[in-house]
Design a protein around this motif. Structure first.
Motif, PDB file in Angstrom:
ATOM      1  N   GLY A 152       0.802  -1.225   0.000  1.00 47.03           N
ATOM      2  CA  GLY A 152       0.000   0.000   0.000  1.00 47.03           C
ATOM      3  C   GLY A 152       0.828   1.264   0.000  1.00 47.03           C
ATOM      4  O   GLY A 152       0.333   2.338   0.312  1.00 47.03           O
ATOM      5  N   GLY A 153       2.138   1.137  -0.320  1.00 43.83           N
ATOM      6  CA  GLY A 153       2.953   2.342  -0.464  1.00 43.83           C
ATOM      7  C   GLY A 153       3.644   2.789   0.796  1.00 43.83           C
ATOM      8  O   GLY A 153       4.177   3.900   0.859  1.00 43.83           O
ATOM      9  N   TYR A 190       6.367   1.524   2.020  1.00 40.36           N
ATOM     10  CA  TYR A 190       7.808   1.460   1.766  1.00 40.36           C
ATOM     11  C   TYR A 190       8.106   1.873   0.334  1.00 40.36           C
ATOM     12  O   TYR A 190       7.350   1.533  -0.576  1.00 40.36           O
ATOM     13  CB  TYR A 190       8.264   0.020   1.994  1.00 40.36           C
ATOM     14  N   ASN A 191       9.155   2.641   0.150  1.00 38.27           N
ATOM     15  CA  ASN A 191       9.698   2.770  -1.202  1.00 38.27           C
ATOM     16  C   ASN A 191      11.217   2.699  -1.119  1.00 38.27           C
ATOM     17  O   ASN A 191      11.796   2.818  -0.027  1.00 38.27           O
ATOM     18  CB  ASN A 191       9.169   4.013  -1.925  1.00 38.27           C
ATOM     19  N   MET A 207      16.354   1.199  -9.910  1.00 42.31           N
ATOM     20  CA  MET A 207      15.694   0.612  -8.753  1.00 42.31           C
ATOM     21  C   MET A 207      14.200   0.859  -8.845  1.00 42.31           C
ATOM     22  O   MET A 207      13.587   1.426  -7.974  1.00 42.31           O
ATOM     23  CB  MET A 207      16.269   1.200  -7.465  1.00 42.31           C
ATOM     24  N   HIS A 234      11.443  -0.300  -8.125  1.00 42.88           N
ATOM     25  CA  HIS A 234      10.680  -1.273  -7.358  1.00 42.88           C
ATOM     26  C   HIS A 234       9.200  -1.007  -7.551  1.00 42.88           C
ATOM     27  O   HIS A 234       8.761   0.115  -7.713  1.00 42.88           O
ATOM     28  CB  HIS A 234      11.004  -1.157  -5.866  1.00 42.88           C
ATOM     29  N   GLU A 244       7.113  -1.153  -5.302  1.00 39.20           N
ATOM     30  CA  GLU A 244       6.613  -0.358  -4.173  1.00 39.20           C
ATOM     31  C   GLU A 244       6.688   1.131  -4.476  1.00 39.20           C
ATOM     32  O   GLU A 244       5.872   1.916  -4.051  1.00 39.20           O
ATOM     33  CB  GLU A 244       7.437  -0.644  -2.911  1.00 39.20           C
ATOM     34  N   HIS A 245       7.756   1.471  -5.217  1.00 36.62           N
ATOM     35  CA  HIS A 245       7.967   2.870  -5.514  1.00 36.62           C
ATOM     36  C   HIS A 245       6.931   3.377  -6.502  1.00 36.62           C
ATOM     37  O   HIS A 245       6.411   4.476  -6.384  1.00 36.62           O
ATOM     38  CB  HIS A 245       9.383   3.062  -6.056  1.00 36.62           C
ATOM     39  N   ALA A 298       0.846   3.585  -6.227  1.00 34.96           N
ATOM     40  CA  ALA A 298       0.271   4.754  -5.580  1.00 34.96           C
ATOM     41  C   ALA A 298       0.260   4.515  -4.077  1.00 34.96           C
ATOM     42  O   ALA A 298      -0.090   3.428  -3.630  1.00 34.96           O
ATOM     43  CB  ALA A 298      -1.147   4.956  -6.084  1.00 34.96           C
ATOM     44  N   PRO A 299       0.682   5.479  -3.323  1.00 31.19           N
ATOM     45  CA  PRO A 299       0.722   5.260  -1.880  1.00 31.19           C
ATOM     46  C   PRO A 299      -0.684   5.258  -1.277  1.00 31.19           C
ATOM     47  O   PRO A 299      -1.171   6.264  -0.746  1.00 31.19           O
ATOM     48  CB  PRO A 299       1.564   6.430  -1.374  1.00 31.19           C
ATOM     49  N   ALA A 300      -1.314   4.079  -1.384  1.00 32.11           N
ATOM     50  CA  ALA A 300      -2.692   3.956  -0.922  1.00 32.11           C
ATOM     51  C   ALA A 300      -2.821   4.280   0.557  1.00 32.11           C
ATOM     52  O   ALA A 300      -3.844   4.767   1.021  1.00 32.11           O
ATOM     53  CB  ALA A 300      -3.184   2.539  -1.200  1.00 32.11           C
ATOM     54  N   ILE A 301      -1.732   4.041   1.256  1.00 32.28           N
ATOM     55  CA  ILE A 301      -1.801   4.238   2.707  1.00 32.28           C
ATOM     56  C   ILE A 301      -2.016   5.715   3.076  1.00 32.28           C
ATOM     57  O   ILE A 301      -2.429   6.039   4.187  1.00 32.28           O
ATOM     58  CB  ILE A 301      -0.523   3.690   3.375  1.00 32.28           C
ATOM     59  N   LEU A 302      -1.754   6.588   2.102  1.00 27.28           N
ATOM     60  CA  LEU A 302      -1.975   8.018   2.360  1.00 27.28           C
ATOM     61  C   LEU A 302      -3.413   8.290   2.803  1.00 27.28           C
ATOM     62  O   LEU A 302      -3.683   9.245   3.521  1.00 27.28           O
ATOM     63  CB  LEU A 302      -1.658   8.839   1.104  1.00 27.28           C
ATOM     64  N   GLN A 303      -4.311   7.435   2.343  1.00 30.53           N
ATOM     65  CA  GLN A 303      -5.715   7.622   2.722  1.00 30.53           C
ATOM     66  C   GLN A 303      -5.980   7.214   4.165  1.00 30.53           C
ATOM     67  O   GLN A 303      -7.050   7.464   4.692  1.00 30.53           O
ATOM     68  CB  GLN A 303      -6.620   6.793   1.789  1.00 30.53           C
ATOM     69  N   HIS A 356       2.112  18.425   1.099  1.00 32.96           N
ATOM     70  CA  HIS A 356       2.555  17.191   0.452  1.00 32.96           C
ATOM     71  C   HIS A 356       4.017  17.335   0.158  1.00 32.96           C
ATOM     72  O   HIS A 356       4.446  18.362  -0.341  1.00 32.96           O
ATOM     73  CB  HIS A 356       1.819  17.002  -0.891  1.00 32.96           C
ATOM     74  N   HIS A 357       4.763  16.321   0.453  1.00 35.01           N
ATOM     75  CA  HIS A 357       6.212  16.422   0.205  1.00 35.01           C
ATOM     76  C   HIS A 357       6.485  16.145  -1.267  1.00 35.01           C
ATOM     77  O   HIS A 357       5.986  15.200  -1.815  1.00 35.01           O
ATOM     78  CB  HIS A 357       6.953  15.418   1.093  1.00 35.01           C
TER      79      HIS A 357
END
Lengths: 426, 474
Positions: free
Chosen positions: A254-255, A257-258, B1, B3, B5-6, B9-14, B473-474
């Motif tokens: 879910g993002g 870690y990057n 790199m 990845h 994960e990179h 989309a950073p779903a955890i932001l929600q 937002h960074h």
């Protein structure tokens, strides 16, 4: 980040709500390790096993101090990238209480059999070359510091300080998960401002009392800094391994870690590899160059026997300390790809943890001497008790971490810098 | 790199709901790009202010003391300095280490803070880098003229078989030659590379204003900078490489300076903590000087929006941290001198604190250990006049640190019958006093003719430059 975002859901929790099984395994391994170490008392005798155990406890304390320093530095610098992994460091800090408990056998032994580990505790202890500790003018001069009562009091203060700082940092961080109040961040900054000098002093004197005083004639102003560098390298390596473990388990979906997080922590590990080499080289070089017997004897013990033949420690110094501790991780971590490839950096971190252990062996075990005053060799039964101690104490530390792990969110979801951390980029 | 994960989309932001604790802005009052350009270029393009001429005149006058001192020395010989048995090394090396140390903050701000991604460095790095170079110039004066017949100073360099004499490569003094000259070269390069985009801006502005001569001059040094993508890409790469080179370099320079003393057998000099302790002290003194220079500059040119209270806080906190590290080193030295049970080491430290130079020792302790502790207080940090005064204390304290280390150990060494008390001669005092004039002259020329802040970098840290539109937002 909008402050109207949804309240944290269960997804921010670890994948498995409980790590009880794993914690149980860790505790079992730990207890088995400790039991084997105890059996060693009947095999190799108390002195060898206790000194090996000192290696084990110093090793895990060093790692815990490293993690404590990482949390303190994180707060004092208002860092953002490390927010998502800071929670794991905080969980690991729970081990300090158990480390204090596990140090007690050494304290008890010191009172029951003074001089068994630290020769200066027994005034009647015969020193190599003739005479006793009590009659040794060098001991008499520093007896105000090197006394069993001072040692005991100082050790209790060290652990008290680390436990107190850890508890404050953990409590404030966990409390913020619940109410999202910025005051907890401010509180942790104050704790860090106090904690950094306190930790610097306690770790320095812990290194002097526990390790350096094994050869109480010897002295070096750099010793505290040397111990600090190993603490930092140990803390960072364990930090990397924790990240990789969570990644493999699937917690960091879910993002969370990057690769930039990994790059940051690996780069710090690289920087402290260089710093460790700088400190270790400086100490060695200045003593070698001055060539004063009252300083060089410490290194001579680790190179040659009384009859002039080289001993095993010489090769440990060259192969494990010079190449293993510095050149290998330094050259590998020059590579950006290696620093950001999980399975590679994890192996490098494991390697660093292994050579830190060898470094501590190099500093502690030559205190065990034979009848000629020569240090016991590196490859001996002693190494078995070192490993059982490391596994035993490490198992308890891992259990403590895993026990704390499911009690909070995976990441500090209400930390003011959490969004910066989640979206961290170069 | 790349990845997964990179890329995801950073779903955890929600799912996160952070506490509100805004970061300090690095350029206050929402200043625009053009305002920054006008502000910085305006200092160079405007009429030379009267105060500048006055200060310049005073600085040149003070610098003339160094010229007088070294002229007299060349004409007469090194004997005009106050050195005499047992103190055969004193103000020359004290002043050398003092000035070299000051230079370190410039490289720390440019290189180490760059690698640590500390964006607040942008407001102060240009001036600090200039300070580094000018400090190295001042430092170089002392060893060069200490050789006595200065026309033989080239003997310091290992020119093969010149007169069949080789340098002593085992001496840290020879390592100093390489370390300092490399450090000076890389510092100039670093500074110059950073200047390129700003020199091009000045070139274009003078051209637009019809000042062909100045446009030509700035254009010459801008090396054809056009601000293309390729230029920026190469610039960023060069800057990062230089930062990477400078970081170990800056640590090595003061480490080698510390070796000048620590490789000896003299009590008070031979101690293993010297390398990191000297580096921390150098950064401490450098930040002291950065504050000493930047605070008046901020007031005179009304740069409060560019050097904000946050910048001052950061500088004060680094001064506090490094001052405390230095305090740790003093304490550890003292403790180990006792713990070693070596009577000579023990005597040296007792002698420092209570002997004939006790006054210098306690000035050192007061200025370097106690003074920075005031920076714990936010109220103190917000009082720029007080911060400036305290920064002067830091400068004074760090000079005394070198004096205490060097002179006290020499004045009373192993042989009591040869003990002495060193006092500087008027020639030494002239030479050292004048270096402040040399430094000030160069710094005044810098602020008059070159952009004192990196405009391009400053613009990059404004809210307008934030790709997320200036939200948090960074």
């Amino acid at each position: 980040m909008s402050t109207t975002a949804a309240t944290a859901s269960a997804a921010a929790l670890p994948v498995e709500s409980s790590t009880a099984t794993l914690a149980g395994k860790a505790l079992t391994i730990g207890l088995v390790g400790l039991a084997l170490t105890a059996i060693g008392l009947f095999v190799s005798g108390a002195q060898i096993v206790a000194t090996s155990y000192l290696v084990g406890i110093t090793y895990w304390v060093a790692i815990a101090i490293g993690l404590l320093l990482l949390v303190l530095i994180h707060h004092i610098t208002d860092a953002s990238w490390s927010v998502v992994i800071r929670r794991q460091w905080e969980h690991a800090l729970s081990a300090f209480t158990w480390l204090a408990v596990l140090f007690l056998p050494l304290l008890i032994l010191a009172w029951m059999k003074p001089g068994l580990i630290w020769p200066w505790m027994d005034l009647g202890h015969e020193i190599h070359g003739g005479g006793t500790v009590g009659a040794d003018v060098l001991y008499q001069k520093k007896s105000g510091f090197l006394s069993l009562k001072m040692f005991t009091g100082a050790t209790l203060i060290f652990f008290g300080t680390w436990i107190w700082l850890s508890a404050r940092l953990r409590q404030a961080s966990f409390a913020q998960d619940a109410d999202g109040d910025a005051k907890w961040t401010h509180k942790n900054r104050v704790t860090s401002a106090l904690g950094i000098p306190l930790t610097a002093l306690t770790l320095s004197f812990a290194a002097i009392y526990w390790v350096k005083s094994l050869e109480y004639h010897w002295f070096s102003t750099m010793y505290g800094v040397w111990f600090f560098t190993n603490c930092m390298r140990g803390g960072l390596s364990v930090g990397i391994i924790m990240m990789m473990w969570l990644l493999n388990r699937g917690d960091y979906k879910g993002g969370v870690y990057n690769a930039n997080h990994l790059h940051c922590i690996s780069t710090l590990a690289f920087a402290f590899t260089v710093f460790w080499a700088y400190i270790t080289f400086s100490q060695y070089f200045l003593i070698w160059n001055a060539n004063v017997p009252e300083e060089t004897f410490w290194y001579n013990l680790r190179e040659v026997n009384a009859d002039g033949t080289p001993n095993q420690w010489k090769y440990v110094g060259i192969i494990a300390i010079l190449f293993g501790h510095f050149f290998v991780p330094f050259l590998l971590m020059l590579s950006y790809r290696f620093k950001t490839t999980p399975h590679i950096i994890r192996r490098i971190a494991l390697w660093i943890l292994a050579v830190i252990l060898v470094d501590l062996c190099y500093n502690i075990l030559p205190a065990l001497k034979d009848a000629h005053g020569d240090p016991q060799p590196f490859f001996s039964i002693t190494l078995v008790w070192v490993l059982t101690s490391v596994i035993g104490i490490g198992g308890v530390c891992a259990w403590s971490y895993l026990k704390s792990f499911p009690t909070t969110k995976l990441i500090p979801i209400r930390d003011p810098r959490v969004v910066e951390s989640l979206t961290h980029h170069e | 790199m790349a990845h997964a994960e990179h890329a995801a989309a950073p779903a955890i932001l929600q799912e996160v709901n952070p506490a509100v604790l805004p970061r300090a802005v690095l350029v206050a009052n929402n200043r625009s790009f053009s305002w920054i350009t006008e502000k910085i270029c305006g200092i160079i393009e405007g009429k030379t202010p009267a105060w500048w001429w006055i200060f310049f005149g005073v600085a040149v006058f003070v610098a003339s003391f160094t010229v007088a001192g070294i002229t007299y020395l060349i004409a007469t010989g090194v004997g005009v300095w106050g050195h005499a048995n047992p103190v055969n090394w004193a103000w020359d090396i004290v002043n050398f280490v003092f000035w070299i140390g000051i230079g370190h903050a410039g490289t720390l701000i440019s290189a180490i803070l760059c690698l640590l991604r500390q964006k607040w460095r942008t407001s102060i790095n240009r001036s600090a880098e200039a300070m580094t170079i000018f400090a190295v110039v001042c430092a170089a004066i002392f060893p060069v003229f200490h050789v006595g017949r200065v026309w033989y100073a080239w003997y310091l360099f290992p020119i093969p078989n010149s007169n069949v004499i080789w340098q002593n490569f085992r001496s840290p003094l020879e390592w100093d030659v390489f370390a300092v000259s490399t450090y000076g070269t890389v510092s100039v390069l670093f500074w110059y590379v950073g200047l390129l985009p700003d020199l091009a801006t000045l070139r274009d502005r003078f051209y637009a204003a019809g000042d062909k001569f100045r446009s030509f001059l700035y254009g010459l040094f801008a090396m054809g900078w056009r601000g293309s993508n390729r230029h920026w890409s190469n610039y960023e790469m060069a800057y990062m490489i230089l930062a990477g080179i400078s970081t170990p370099l800056v640590l090595s320079v003061h480490t080698i300076v510390s070796f000048d003393f620590a490789v000896s057998l003299l009590p008070g000099w031979h101690t293993t903590i010297f390398p990191p302790y000297f580096v921390a002290g150098a950064i401490f003194s450098g930040f002291g000087m950065v504050l000493t220079l930047m605070l008046p500059l901020r007031a005179v040119y009304h740069l409060e929006d560019l050097i904000t209270q946050y910048h001052i806080d950061c500088m004060c906190k680094i001064t506090l941290a490094t001052g405390t590290i230095v305090g740790y080193a003093y304490a550890m030295e003292f403790f180990i001198a006792w713990y070693s049970a070596n009577p000579y080491e023990g005597f040296t430290f007792i002698n420092r604190a209570f002997g004939p130079y006790a006054w210098a020792y306690w000035i050192m302790i007061t200025c370097n250990v106690l003074t920075p502790q005031f920076f714990w207080s936010r109220r103190v940090r917000q009082n720029t006049t007080l911060v400036w005064v305290l920064s002067i204390f830091v400068n004074v304290g760090m000079w005394f640190e070198r004096f205490v280390i060097i002179v006290t150990s020499l004045a009373r060494d192993f042989l009591p019958s040869s003990w002495g008390y060193y006092s500087p001669s008027i020639v030494e005092i002239f030479t050292f006093f004048g270096t402040f004039g040399v430094f000030s002259t160069l710094f005044l020329l810098f602020i008059r003719f070159l952009p004192i802040m990196p405009m391009a970098e400053l613009k990059a840290v404004t809210p307008q430059a934030d790709v997320h539109g200036g939200s948090d937002h960074h």
